[in-house]
Design an enzyme around this catalytic site. Structure first.
Site, PDB file in Angstrom:
ATOM      1  N   ARG A  97     -15.100   4.702   0.525  1.00 17.21           N
ATOM      2  CA  ARG A  97     -15.518   5.404   1.732  1.00 17.21           C
ATOM      3  C   ARG A  97     -17.028   5.262   1.883  1.00 17.21           C
ATOM      4  NH1 ARG A  97     -11.088   5.226   3.261  1.00 17.21           N
ATOM      5  NH2 ARG A  97      -9.655   6.931   3.726  1.00 17.21           N
ATOM      6  N   HIS A 147     -13.865  -2.244   7.659  1.00 22.56           N
ATOM      7  CA  HIS A 147     -12.819  -1.343   7.132  1.00 22.56           C
ATOM      8  C   HIS A 147     -11.431  -1.995   7.221  1.00 22.56           C
ATOM      9  CE1 HIS A 147     -11.846   3.151   6.273  1.00 22.56           C
ATOM     10  NE2 HIS A 147     -10.929   2.350   5.729  1.00 22.56           N
TER      11      HIS A 147
HETATM   12  P1  NAP Z   1      -5.930   7.620  -6.388  1.00 24.33           P
HETATM   13  O1  NAP Z   1      -4.665   6.952  -6.807  1.00 24.33           O
HETATM   14  O2  NAP Z   1      -5.894   9.066  -6.053  1.00 24.33           O
HETATM   15  O3  NAP Z   1      -6.996   7.354  -7.561  1.00 24.33           O
HETATM   16  C1  NAP Z   1      -8.216   7.981  -7.614  1.00 24.33           C
HETATM   17  C2  NAP Z   1      -8.973   7.549  -8.870  1.00 24.33           C
HETATM   18  O4  NAP Z   1     -10.313   8.034  -8.779  1.00 24.33           O
HETATM   19  C3  NAP Z   1      -8.375   8.129 -10.152  1.00 24.33           C
HETATM   20  O5  NAP Z   1      -8.422   7.179 -11.178  1.00 24.33           O
HETATM   21  C4  NAP Z   1      -9.307   9.297 -10.474  1.00 24.33           C
HETATM   22  O6  NAP Z   1      -9.454   9.601 -11.862  1.00 24.33           O
HETATM   23  C5  NAP Z   1     -10.624   8.751  -9.961  1.00 24.33           C
HETATM   24  N1  NAP Z   1     -11.527   9.853  -9.651  1.00 24.33           N
HETATM   25  C6  NAP Z   1     -11.399  10.810  -8.706  1.00 24.33           C
HETATM   26  N2  NAP Z   1     -12.431  11.678  -8.754  1.00 24.33           N
HETATM   27  C7  NAP Z   1     -13.219  11.261  -9.769  1.00 24.33           C
HETATM   28  C8  NAP Z   1     -14.425  11.751 -10.326  1.00 24.33           C
HETATM   29  N3  NAP Z   1     -15.020  12.850  -9.856  1.00 24.33           N
HETATM   30  N4  NAP Z   1     -14.960  11.079 -11.364  1.00 24.33           N
HETATM   31  C9  NAP Z   1     -14.359   9.975 -11.868  1.00 24.33           C
HETATM   32  N5  NAP Z   1     -13.200   9.453 -11.383  1.00 24.33           N
HETATM   33  C10 NAP Z   1     -12.648  10.105 -10.340  1.00 24.33           C
HETATM   34  O7  NAP Z   1      -6.554   6.885  -5.128  1.00 24.33           O
HETATM   35  P2  NAP Z   1      -6.168   5.445  -4.531  1.00 24.33           P
HETATM   36  O8  NAP Z   1      -4.856   5.493  -3.859  1.00 24.33           O
HETATM   37  O9  NAP Z   1      -6.383   4.427  -5.582  1.00 24.33           O
HETATM   38  O10 NAP Z   1      -7.274   5.303  -3.361  1.00 24.33           O
HETATM   39  C11 NAP Z   1      -8.661   5.358  -3.624  1.00 24.33           C
HETATM   40  C12 NAP Z   1      -9.443   5.393  -2.323  1.00 24.33           C
HETATM   41  O11 NAP Z   1      -9.495   4.112  -1.719  1.00 24.33           O
HETATM   42  C13 NAP Z   1      -8.870   6.257  -1.215  1.00 24.33           C
HETATM   43  O12 NAP Z   1      -9.155   7.640  -1.431  1.00 24.33           O
HETATM   44  C14 NAP Z   1      -9.562   5.711   0.015  1.00 24.33           C
HETATM   45  O13 NAP Z   1     -10.754   6.426   0.276  1.00 24.33           O
HETATM   46  C15 NAP Z   1      -9.902   4.276  -0.359  1.00 24.33           C
HETATM   47  N6  NAP Z   1      -9.184   3.290   0.482  1.00 24.33           N
HETATM   48  C16 NAP Z   1      -9.903   2.415   1.220  1.00 24.33           C
HETATM   49  C17 NAP Z   1      -9.251   1.455   1.980  1.00 24.33           C
HETATM   50  C18 NAP Z   1      -9.997   0.417   2.771  1.00 24.33           C
HETATM   51  O14 NAP Z   1      -9.393  -0.302   3.558  1.00 24.33           O
HETATM   52  N7  NAP Z   1     -11.276   0.264   2.576  1.00 24.33           N
HETATM   53  C19 NAP Z   1      -7.854   1.411   1.996  1.00 24.33           C
HETATM   54  C20 NAP Z   1      -7.162   2.323   1.236  1.00 24.33           C
HETATM   55  C21 NAP Z   1      -7.850   3.273   0.471  1.00 24.33           C
HETATM   56  P3  NAP Z   1      -8.206  10.122 -12.742  1.00 24.33           P
HETATM   57  O15 NAP Z   1      -7.348   8.897 -12.923  1.00 24.33           O
HETATM   58  O16 NAP Z   1      -8.819  10.581 -14.001  1.00 24.33           O
HETATM   59  O17 NAP Z   1      -7.531  11.190 -11.919  1.00 24.33           O
HETATM   60  C1  GLV Z   2      -7.922   3.508   4.407  1.00 22.21           C
HETATM   61  O1  GLV Z   2      -9.084   3.622   4.431  1.00 22.21           O
HETATM   62  C2  GLV Z   2      -7.034   4.343   3.666  1.00 22.21           C
HETATM   63  O2  GLV Z   2      -7.450   5.419   3.217  1.00 22.21           O
HETATM   64  O3  GLV Z   2      -5.869   3.936   3.473  1.00 22.21           O
END
Ligand code: NAP
Ligand code: GLV
Length: 309
Positions: A224, A272
């Site tokens: 983000r 994005h």
């Molecule tokens: P997720 O499965 O919820 O994983 C989050 C990870 O971040 C976990 O490993 C968590 O640690 C770690 N984390 C959270 N807070 C933390 C902190 N304070 N300190 C250290 N580590 C921390 O999320 P996801 O599905 O992989 O998605 C991640 C993000 O990608 C989304 O929230 C979104 O903003 C972004 N995204 C972007 C796009 C794009 O097109 N650019 C698309 C999709 C998503 P733990 O394992 O210890 O809980």
């Molecule tokens: C995109 O940014 C998502 O959160 O899937």
């Protein structure tokens, strides 16, 4: 009304058709206009207007159109006990893996430097270390970070990850919590941010973090825009502390035309698109969760609202 679709930026007709196909016989509506709020059972939302969800008193859950839920949790009127469900979708995960691998390889193989050399018509080899000596560090090892790590390890990179909760991790070195952040950054040549945006992670890519990286490190942000302190990135690139950055997400989207990132020679911008939700794929995952909810079981991806992800 069983399901209400709320987004001002996504293709409404495509979504309505995909949800109707995934949930045959259900009443799927788009937009809040003309609907009795009390009749809505589930909302499927991207950046819902503040207060829109509070106007649906019998809502059983809100499904995010994306993996991130910051756009829902940021609504101060969000009902306290409403389950918020993020999107876990193999198609989204595959896209993010492609984008991250592509950009780690770009930085590893000095493509930003070759692009600069091409602009000058310069034929010159740049020395690149073997992958096993290139230290890639992933912030966030969740659904997306974990999949990217699995793909990157196959190239032989020296991998590390930074998370909140410590556990065994066979693919590389795992660092956890505030005390793990400094050592994690100090060993990272190519930094990939795949964290959720929470109170704890906002502004985490700042001057202090860049100072902790080895000289010449590269930064990739696919999470983000709120993770990045933009002025600190420019300063770190100008000083030569960082060699380059690739950014998919921004504090202000679309990135405004006068923004310095557009024309910065060491910054690559994508709009994005690292992982774009495809209605057909996401509707299947949302439908499966609706069925789980109606059967009284746990939904996949329910967010811990206290943690913010
Ligand atoms: P997720 O499965 O919820 O994983 C989050 C990870 O971040 C976990 O490993 C968590 O640690 C770690 N984390 C959270 N807070 C933390 C902190 N304070 N300190 C250290 N580590 C921390 O999320 P996801 O599905 O992989 O998605 C991640 C993000 O990608 C989304 O929230 C979104 O903003 C972004 N995204 C972007 C796009 C794009 O097109 N650019 C698309 C999709 C998503 P733990 O394992 O210890 O809980
Ligand atoms: C995109 O940014 C998502 O959160 O899937």
């Amino acid at each position: 009304v069983a399901i209400l679709f709320l987004s001002e930026t996504d293709p409404v007709d495509e979504w309505a058709a995909a949800l109707a196909r995934a949930l045959p016989g259900e009443d799927v509506r788009t937009g809040p206009a003309g609907i009795d709020g009390a009749s809505v059972e589930f909302a499927v939302a991207w950046r819902p207007p503040a207060g829109a969800l509070a106007a649906l008193p019998n809502l059983r859950a809100v499904f995010s159109l994306g993996a991130g839920v910051d756009h829902v949790l940021g609504d101060p009127g969000l009902p306290a006990n409403l389950p918020v469900v993020r999107l876990i979708d193999p198609d989204l995960t595959r896209q993010m893996t492609e984008w991250v691998v592509m950009n780690v390889l770009r930085h590893h193989r000095a493509m930003p430097d070759y692009a600069a050399q091409q602009a000058e018509g310069l034929w010159r080899e740049i020395a690149v270390p073997p992958a096993r000596e290139r230290r890639v560090g992933i912030m966030g090892l969740g659904v997306l970070g974990g999949a990217a790590a699995t793909a990157l390890v196959s190239f032989g990179f020296a991998l590390a990850a930074w998370v909140r909760s410590r556990r065994p991790w066979p693919l590389g070195e795992l660092f956890a919590g505030q005390e793990g952040l400094g050592p994690f950054l100090a060993r990272t040549d190519i930094l990939v941010c795949l964290l959720p945006l929470t109170a704890e992670t906002r502004g985490i890519l700042d001057g202090r973090a860049f100072a902790a990286l080895p000289p010449g490190a590269a930064v990739i942000n696919a999470a983000r825009g709120g993770h990045l302190v933009e002025a600190d990135l420019i300063a770190a690139l100008e000083s030569g502390k960082l060699s380059a950055a690739t950014l998919d997400v921004f504090a202000d989207e679309p990135l405004p035309p006068p923004h310095p990132f557009w024309r910065h020679p060491r910054i690559t911008v994508t709009p994005h698109v690292a992982a774009v939700t495809r209605p057909e794929c996401a509707a299947r995952e949302i439908a499966a969760n609706i069925r789980r909810c109606r059967a009284g079981g746990p939904m996949r991806g329910t967010v811990d609202r206290r943690r913010g992800y």
